[in-house]
Each structure stands twice: as structure tokens, then as C-alpha cells.
Design a protein around this motif. Structure first.
Motif, short mmCIF file in Angstrom:
data_model
loop_
_atom_site.label_atom_id
_atom_site.label_comp_id
_atom_site.label_asym_id
_atom_site.label_seq_id
_atom_site.Cartn_x
_atom_site.Cartn_y
_atom_site.Cartn_z
N ASN A 286 -15.19 -5.90 -1.28
CA ASN A 286 -13.88 -5.50 -1.87
C ASN A 286 -13.50 -4.75 -0.39
OD1 ASN A 286 -13.34 -6.32 -4.23
ND2 ASN A 286 -14.68 -4.69 -5.06
N LYS A 287 -12.24 -5.01 0.23
CA LYS A 287 -11.76 -4.24 1.48
C LYS A 287 -11.21 -2.87 1.06
CE LYS A 287 -10.51 -7.13 4.91
NZ LYS A 287 -11.68 -6.95 5.19
N ILE A 288 -11.73 -1.75 1.76
CA ILE A 288 -11.36 -0.47 1.34
C ILE A 288 -10.22 0.01 2.41
CG2 ILE A 288 -12.21 1.90 1.03
CD1 ILE A 288 -14.91 0.84 0.15
N ILE A 289 -10.48 -0.33 3.57
CA ILE A 289 -9.60 0.10 4.69
C ILE A 289 -9.46 -1.09 5.82
CG2 ILE A 289 -9.50 1.44 6.80
CD1 ILE A 289 -11.31 3.64 5.46
N ASP A 290 -8.24 -1.45 6.00
CA ASP A 290 -7.79 -2.38 7.12
C ASP A 290 -6.65 -2.02 7.87
OD1 ASP A 290 -7.78 -4.78 8.40
OD2 ASP A 290 -7.53 -6.05 6.62
N ILE A 291 -7.20 -1.24 8.77
CA ILE A 291 -5.86 -0.67 9.86
C ILE A 291 -5.90 -1.24 11.00
CG2 ILE A 291 -4.78 1.37 10.61
CD1 ILE A 291 -6.16 2.88 8.24
N LYS A 292 -4.94 -1.79 11.48
CA LYS A 292 -5.12 -2.25 12.97
C LYS A 292 -4.92 -1.51 13.99
CE LYS A 292 -2.82 -5.99 16.09
NZ LYS A 292 -2.00 -7.24 16.04
N SER A 293 -4.10 -0.37 13.76
CA SER A 293 -3.92 0.74 14.83
C SER A 293 -3.19 2.00 14.07
CB SER A 293 -3.08 0.52 15.76
OG SER A 293 -2.91 1.38 16.81
N LEU A 294 -3.59 3.11 14.25
CA LEU A 294 -3.07 4.24 13.57
C LEU A 294 -3.19 5.46 14.71
CD1 LEU A 294 -1.99 5.46 10.86
CD2 LEU A 294 -4.39 6.02 10.50
N ASN A 295 -1.98 5.86 15.05
CA ASN A 295 -1.76 6.99 16.01
C ASN A 295 -1.63 8.37 15.37
OD1 ASN A 295 -2.02 4.70 17.91
ND2 ASN A 295 0.13 4.36 17.23
N PHE A 296 -2.06 9.40 16.08
CA PHE A 296 -1.74 10.81 15.73
C PHE A 296 -1.55 11.73 16.88
CE2 PHE A 296 -4.94 8.88 12.94
CZ PHE A 296 -4.59 9.39 11.50
N SER A 297 -0.62 12.56 16.76
CA SER A 297 -0.14 13.57 17.78
C SER A 297 -0.79 14.86 17.49
CB SER A 297 1.50 13.62 17.90
OG SER A 297 1.96 14.00 16.79
N ASN A 298 -0.35 16.06 18.29
CA ASN A 298 -0.84 17.23 17.82
C ASN A 298 -0.28 17.82 16.69
OD1 ASN A 298 -2.98 17.66 19.81
ND2 ASN A 298 -1.22 17.66 21.34
N GLU A 299 -0.62 17.42 15.60
CA GLU A 299 0.01 18.05 14.31
C GLU A 299 -0.86 18.09 13.16
OE1 GLU A 299 4.94 16.54 14.67
OE2 GLU A 299 3.32 15.13 13.74
N ILE A 300 -0.62 18.70 11.99
CA ILE A 300 -1.37 18.63 10.86
C ILE A 300 -1.02 17.40 9.80
CG2 ILE A 300 -1.83 19.72 8.74
CD1 ILE A 300 -1.03 22.18 10.07
N TYR A 301 -1.84 16.53 9.77
CA TYR A 301 -1.73 15.23 8.84
C TYR A 301 -2.40 15.43 7.58
CZ TYR A 301 0.18 13.00 13.14
OH TYR A 301 0.86 12.74 14.14
N PHE A 302 -1.77 15.06 6.49
CA PHE A 302 -2.51 15.16 5.15
C PHE A 302 -2.62 13.47 4.75
CE2 PHE A 302 -0.12 18.70 5.27
CZ PHE A 302 -1.02 20.00 4.92
N ILE A 303 -3.94 13.23 4.34
CA ILE A 303 -4.35 11.98 3.56
C ILE A 303 -4.41 12.08 2.15
CG2 ILE A 303 -5.93 9.86 3.58
CD1 ILE A 303 -6.57 10.68 6.47
N ILE A 304 -3.59 11.46 1.63
CA ILE A 304 -3.44 11.69 0.01
C ILE A 304 -3.80 10.25 -0.75
CG2 ILE A 304 -2.21 13.78 0.16
CD1 ILE A 304 0.20 12.06 -0.69
#
Length: 436
Positions: A286-304
Motif C-alpha cells: 500500500n502506497k502511503i506517500i507518493d510526492i514528486k516534489s514538495l517545496n517549503f520557504s521560511n514559514e510555518i507549515y502544518f501537516i494535518i
């Protein structure tokens, strides 16, 4: 009826609490709240016998169940009528396989096989945990472990149920199932005691409430807890709100959706500093994660997301704590040694404790004594700088690991369920540090 009379507890000559009095009748739910480290877990351990049989300490006063005084009754004997869900459910598992875990306490009582199967079917149905059967417990998410522990103790059909922060790792859907289970226990005339920071899901089902503060407990019957009184208590003791954010509230806020099974590549931006490429993770086909590309800058991010959706898995991949496809880059430089870039607070902070004192623990990541002292004071841990971290409460351990993250000066800070054991005051302190 469970009756507590003039209960006091001291550890190493330090008074944890004194003069505690309350009664909980059959079919009632008593909620125990207060700031992180106020003694909620300690009180539960005194009731179930872990203190003083396993953990040291001096107890005064009387604990009585119906006509039986429990003070000198062993943990073994108490377990025939008292069940406990611990703050960290991992500490109470005996089996590797989930169905074995549910059967274990009943097998221990020589319960007939047919009755064991019936009990497991009944309570997994009630808590919607059928999908967790026949699974490796240690492959479950934190929330799924919590639900497994709750299901396990409910199959025992004991007289008294103690819950220590049972909602800490649960999503809103699972909290509703927990609430349903508590209502069912009340219908079955059980004595239910819940130590909690989150109050919003309990307000309409509790029968009484106790607030621990400064070694004392203030007791309230339900009829005293109108909206005005609840607001007064929240302000006085800095309790967490009875209203928690829900999906409808979240929908009104502006935020970027990131689906962990989204193969699309997100557009790169000029201020992008952290990049995750080809993050792929499977579990039993079972595939749980399949992300080609994910980008973040200097901020606060929430994974919900719901329990078991892959939040902790994504974080572990970022920190390279699990193997699998994918690379991450900080300012276009590949992160080959994550500990040079990432400061992480895990969901189970017990994995991160290595030394024999709070001060030595924080000194692993910093030599700046002035900064370490300031942060520990802000998080109300400096007075425990010489204490062994394993003797701290769950919330205090959480704050200690957050303190390490603050003083480490790593460019990336990753927090997995960082507020699970925190009261409102400590949550606000953490928020201020996140903003800094």
C-alpha cells in the motif's frame, strides 16, 4: 463508588499535592484537569497502585472502592477491577500483534475463547477499530496505538476506568469515537476518571471536574459548570479551550493543501529553501506517500489529516529515520546528514532522552548556558534541571524536547504532535517561540 479522602503525595520530600477529596459514583465520569506537571498522571498512578509499588513516593489519606480500602492492595489485585489507558500507550503493550494484544488480558483471566472473541468483536465495533486487527502494533500511527490501548482495556469489562490524556494523539473523528465509548461505559455503570487538557469533547458528558493547582484540587459538580464558570476556570488556570478547531473552522482559513499521495510537482518559488524530491513510501504493497516534489520557504507549515494518513511517516522520511525513495535539499544542497540541519521533536519523546538530568539533556545541543537557562525558565523546567528526564510528566518531557529544538539553532525544526501533553499556557509559550 470510588472515594478519595484527604489524599496527599510527596516525592523526595517535595509535596505534589495534599488534601485531595472527591467521590465518583457508578455511571459517572470525573474529569481531572490542570496545568502540565500539576500531578494528574500521579493521581491516576496512586489509584491504580503503580505508586508506591513501582514508583516511589509517600502517600497519605485513603483510597476506597465500595467498602474496600485500596491503600495496601497490590497492583495485581487492583487490576481485577481497575483498568488504565496510559498517556503513552506504547508502555502498556505486551504483544506485537494487535489482535493478540486485545486477547491478552482476557486470556490472562482464563476467559473462554468464545467470550474473548465476542468481547473483541463488540468493542472493536464500538470504537471502529476493526481495521486495526491483525496488525503489527508498532507499525501503527500514534493515534492508532491510542485507539488500540483504549479498545484493549475496554474488553476487560472492569469496574473502574482511568484514562490519562486519551485524546492526545487522536483526530476529531477518533475523539468522537472515544466520546461514544465513554458514554457507553457510563451506561454500563462504570466509574470513569479522565485526566485531560482538552475539555471540549467532555463538557456535555462529565458529571464532575477537579482542577489541580498548587498542590490542591478545586472540585466542581456539573451543575456548577455553566459557560460563565468554565470561562472563569479557563482564565484562572489557563486551561485549554472547550472549543477546538474543526474542519469547518479550518475551511475558512487560507492554507495550501498538500496530499501525501499527490504525484504532481509543485511550482518552485524564489524563496524556496527546503525541497523534497520523489518521496515514496510503501507499506505491505500500500502506497502511503507518493510526492514528486514538495517545496517549503521560511514559514510555518502544518501537516494535518486523520490518524494513520502518513503525517509521521513523512516527517521520518524528511529526517531519514526510515529508508525509501526520496531526497531532500536545503538551499539546493542535498541533506545527507539530517542532524546537521533538522531539529526534531518526535511524537514519542521517550525515544529522544539520553542523559540523567534535564540540564545535561539540553546541553547535548548547546553550550550557551545563558540561553539554556532562559528557555528552561520560559518553559517552566529550570527548577527541574537536576531531575532525571524520565521522571518528568508527559507534558514536561514534551517541553524539554521543544527546549532542545529552540536552543539548537538548526535551520529546520520539525514537531510531531507537539501540543499533545501541554496545557494552554505552555501552548502559548511554544507558539511565541515558533513565531520567533
Amino acid at each position: 463508588m470510588l472515594s478519595i479522602r484527604n489524599l496527599g503525595f510527596s516525592y523526595n520530600k517535595n509535596k505534589v499535592f495534599k488534601g485531595i477529596n472527591f467521590d465518583v459514583y457508578e455511571g459517572q465520569c470525573f474529569v481531572l484537569t490542570g496545568a502540565s506537571g500539576s500531578g494528574k498522571s500521579t493521581l491516576l498512578k496512586i489509584i491504580n497502585g503503580i505508586i508506591p509499588e513501582v514508583n516511589d513516593g509517600e502517600i497519605t489519606g485513603e483510597i476506597k472502592l465500595d467498602e474496600q480500602i485500596l491503600n495496601d492492595v497490590s497492583i495485581t489485585d487492583r487490576s481485577t477491577y481497575i483498568s488504565t489507558v496510559f498517556q503513552n500507550p506504547k508502555t502498556q503493550f505486551y504483544c506485537v500483534e494487535s489482535t493478540d494484544e486485545l486477547a491478552f488480558p482476557l486470556e490472562n483471566r482464563n476467559t473462554p475463547k468464545e467470550a474473548i472473541i465476542k468481547s473483541i468483536e463488540e468493542y472493536t465495533g464500538l470504537l471502529n477499530t476493526e481495521k486495526l486487527l491483525n496488525r503489527n502494533i508498532f507499525s501503527l500511527s500514534g493515534g492508532e496505538k491510542q485507539l488500540m490501548a483504549i479498545t484493549s482495556v475496554m474488553t476487560m469489562d472492569n469496574k473502574v476506568y482511568l484514562f490519562d490524556e486519551p485524546s492526545s494523539s487522536l483526530d476529531h473523528k477518533s475523539i468522537e469515537l472515544l466520546k461514544k465509548a465513554i458514554i457507553e461505559l457510563k451506561k454500563r455503570k462504570k466509574v470513569v476518571i479522565i485526566a485531560e487538557h482538552r475539555l471540549y469533547y467532555l463538557i456535555d458528558i462529565l458529571d464532575s471536574m477537579g482542577v489541580l493547582s498548587n498542590s490542591r484540587m478545586e472540585f466542581f459538580q456539573k451543575k456548577e459548570l455553566d459557560n460563565k464558570k468554565i470561562q472563569e476556570l479557563q482564565n484562572k488556570y489557563l486551561l485549554r479551550s472547550t472549543k477546538e478547531i474543526n474542519k469547518r473552522d479550518l475551511a475558512r482559513k487560507q492554507y495550501n493543501k498538500i496530499h501525501l499521495l499527490n504525484k504532481e510537482k509543485m511550482a518552485e518559488t524564489s524563496d524556496m529553501v527546503l525541497k523534497c524530491d520523489n518521496f515514496i513510501q510503501d507499506f505491505k504493497a500500500n502506497k502511503i506517500i507518493d510526492i514528486k516534489s514538495l517545496n517549503f520557504s521560511n514559514e510555518i507549515y502544518f501537516i494535518i489529516g486523520e490518524n494513520g494518513v502518513g503525517k509521521s511517516t513523512f516527517i521520518k522520511k524528511l529526517a531519514r529515520l526510515i529508508k525509501g525513495t526520496g531526497k531532500s535539499f536545503y538551499k539546493e544542497k542535498e541533506i545527507k546528514r539530517p542532524y546537521n540541519f533538522i531539529s526534531m521533536v518526535m511524537q514519542d519523546v521517550n525515544y529522544q532522552i539520553f542523559t540523567e538530568s534535564v540540564w545535561k539533556e539540553i546541553s547535548i545541543v548547546s553550550d550557551d548556558d545563558k540561553k539554556k537557562r532562559r528557555v528552561l525558565e520560559d518553559l517552566r523546567l529550570y527548577d527541574k534541571k537536576d531531575a532525571h528526564p524520565q521522571y518528568l510528566s508527559g507534558g514536561e518531557k514534551q517541553r524539554l524536547m521543544i527546549a532542545l529544538a529552540i536552543v539548537s539553532n538548526k535551520p529546520i525544526v520539525v514537531l510531531d504532535e507537539p501540543t499533545s501533553g501541554l496545557c494552554k499556557e505552555q501552548m502559548m509559550t511554544i507558539i511565541s517561540y515558533l513565531k520567533k
